[in-house]
Design an enzyme around this catalytic site. Sequence first.
Site, mmCIF file in Angstrom:
data_model
loop_
_atom_site.group_PDB
_atom_site.id
_atom_site.type_symbol
_atom_site.label_atom_id
_atom_site.label_comp_id
_atom_site.label_asym_id
_atom_site.label_seq_id
_atom_site.Cartn_x
_atom_site.Cartn_y
_atom_site.Cartn_z
ATOM 1 N N SER A 8 0.850 -1.192 0.000
ATOM 2 C CA SER A 8 0.000 0.000 0.000
ATOM 3 C C SER A 8 0.878 1.231 0.000
ATOM 4 C CB SER A 8 -0.896 0.014 1.237
ATOM 5 O OG SER A 8 -1.375 1.332 1.451
ATOM 6 N N HIS A 33 -1.303 -1.461 -4.165
ATOM 7 C CA HIS A 33 -2.572 -1.128 -3.510
ATOM 8 C C HIS A 33 -2.638 0.391 -3.326
ATOM 9 C CE1 HIS A 33 -6.027 -2.086 -0.876
ATOM 10 N NE2 HIS A 33 -5.592 -1.113 -0.097
ATOM 11 N N MET A 37 -9.146 8.051 -0.261
ATOM 12 C CA MET A 37 -9.959 8.492 0.885
ATOM 13 C C MET A 37 -10.480 9.898 0.636
ATOM 14 S SD MET A 37 -7.533 7.206 3.998
ATOM 15 C CE MET A 37 -6.684 5.615 3.950
ATOM 16 N N HIS A 66 -8.518 0.816 -3.795
ATOM 17 C CA HIS A 66 -9.423 0.630 -2.661
ATOM 18 C C HIS A 66 -10.118 1.972 -2.395
ATOM 19 C CE1 HIS A 66 -9.575 -0.248 2.009
ATOM 20 N NE2 HIS A 66 -10.782 -0.120 1.469
ATOM 21 N N MET A 68 -12.238 4.257 -0.388
ATOM 22 C CA MET A 68 -12.843 4.554 0.924
ATOM 23 C C MET A 68 -13.500 5.917 0.809
ATOM 24 S SD MET A 68 -9.667 3.112 3.136
ATOM 25 C CE MET A 68 -8.624 3.245 1.685
ATOM 26 N N MET A 137 -11.242 -5.823 5.935
ATOM 27 C CA MET A 137 -10.450 -4.815 6.652
ATOM 28 C C MET A 137 -10.085 -5.365 8.027
ATOM 29 S SD MET A 137 -9.856 -2.231 4.738
ATOM 30 C CE MET A 137 -8.890 -1.409 6.019
ATOM 31 N N GLY A 144 -2.726 4.387 7.829
ATOM 32 C CA GLY A 144 -1.777 3.288 7.843
ATOM 33 C C GLY A 144 -1.191 3.128 9.237
ATOM 34 N N GLY A 177 -2.561 -3.625 9.198
ATOM 35 C CA GLY A 177 -1.761 -4.172 10.293
ATOM 36 C C GLY A 177 -1.087 -5.493 9.990
HETATM 37 C C1 DX5 Z 1 -6.204 1.659 5.736
HETATM 38 C C2 DX5 Z 1 -5.826 1.314 4.324
HETATM 39 C C3 DX5 Z 1 -4.743 0.337 4.242
HETATM 40 C C4 DX5 Z 1 -3.465 0.790 4.856
HETATM 41 C C5 DX5 Z 1 -2.745 -0.419 5.326
HETATM 42 O O1 DX5 Z 1 -7.280 2.524 5.727
HETATM 43 O O2 DX5 Z 1 -6.949 0.768 3.629
HETATM 44 O O3 DX5 Z 1 -4.535 -0.095 2.912
HETATM 45 O O4 DX5 Z 1 -2.644 1.502 3.992
HETATM 46 O O5 DX5 Z 1 -1.623 0.032 5.970
HETATM 47 P P1 DX5 Z 1 -0.919 -0.801 7.108
HETATM 48 O O6 DX5 Z 1 -0.373 -2.038 6.477
HETATM 49 O O7 DX5 Z 1 0.119 0.150 7.583
HETATM 50 O O8 DX5 Z 1 -1.952 -1.123 8.159
HETATM 51 ZN ZN ZN Z 2 -6.481 -0.250 1.643
#
Ligand code: DX5
Ligand code: ZN
Length: 227
Positions: A8, A33, A37, A66, A68, A137, A144, A177
């Site tokens: 990501s 990825h 947002m 993705h 959001m 999720m 992140g 995570g």
């Molecule tokens: C969170 C995102 C994830 C995020 C994952 O809202 O959808 O894609 O970037 O990041 P990590 O791996 O740091 O949790």
């Molecule tokens: Zn994501």
Amino acid sequence: MSVLIAPSILSADFAALGDAIAAVQDGGADLIHVDVMDGHFVPNITIGPPVVKSIRRVAKVPLDVHLMIQDPDRYLEAFAEAGASMISVHVEVLPHLHRTVHAIKALGAKAGVVLNPSTPVVALQEIAPDVDFVLVMSVNPGFGGQTFIPRSESKVREVRALLDGAGNRGPVEIDGGIDRDNVARVVAAGAHIIVAGHAIFGSSDPERATRELKAAALGARTLPAAR
Ligand code: DX5
Ligand code: ZN
């Protein structure tokens, strides 16, 4: 089914996205990825179609976008035209999910649906035969670097079972995570697309971090519990 690693870029340096993408590709990334947002569905604002278009020019692997955002229907065409190969939308914002999933497919992209941690698996019941993949999720979306929610592991198992029951062999993706310590467990539970932001771009060597995460994920396939 093989395991795909999808770094990501949310945790990458946005001033050097080309370098970030090149590094993870050298480390064996299978997808990139892209977290979109809007400051409404989630409390953060990131990027839109113009950035996806620029990334598309430099990336050699498919883009996994993705969304959001509160009103994904309005932007599907723009993201598909910008070069998204996979587009995922949250069930929480879509009263007409069937229409949206088929709109994504009609644009030539793979259609994914996403479940927030508090959204039950049963929300997928009717749409399960139609989707190309499901994203679970494992943190609350928006940022992140958050901590993996342990319940997500059994949720992956439940989603896999629901898809299998619907005759759908599409992959389950997990996002949030994920690191070298927990990746084997989620793969063994049935996740085949692994998103990781902080574990890769928070490291001093994203290429190596990608390679090590992939090795840890692929190693899980040999566990007795692996599917
Ligand atoms: C969170 C995102 C994830 C995020 C994952 O809202 O959808 O894609 O970037 O990041 P990590 O791996 O740091 O949790
Ligand atoms: Zn994501």
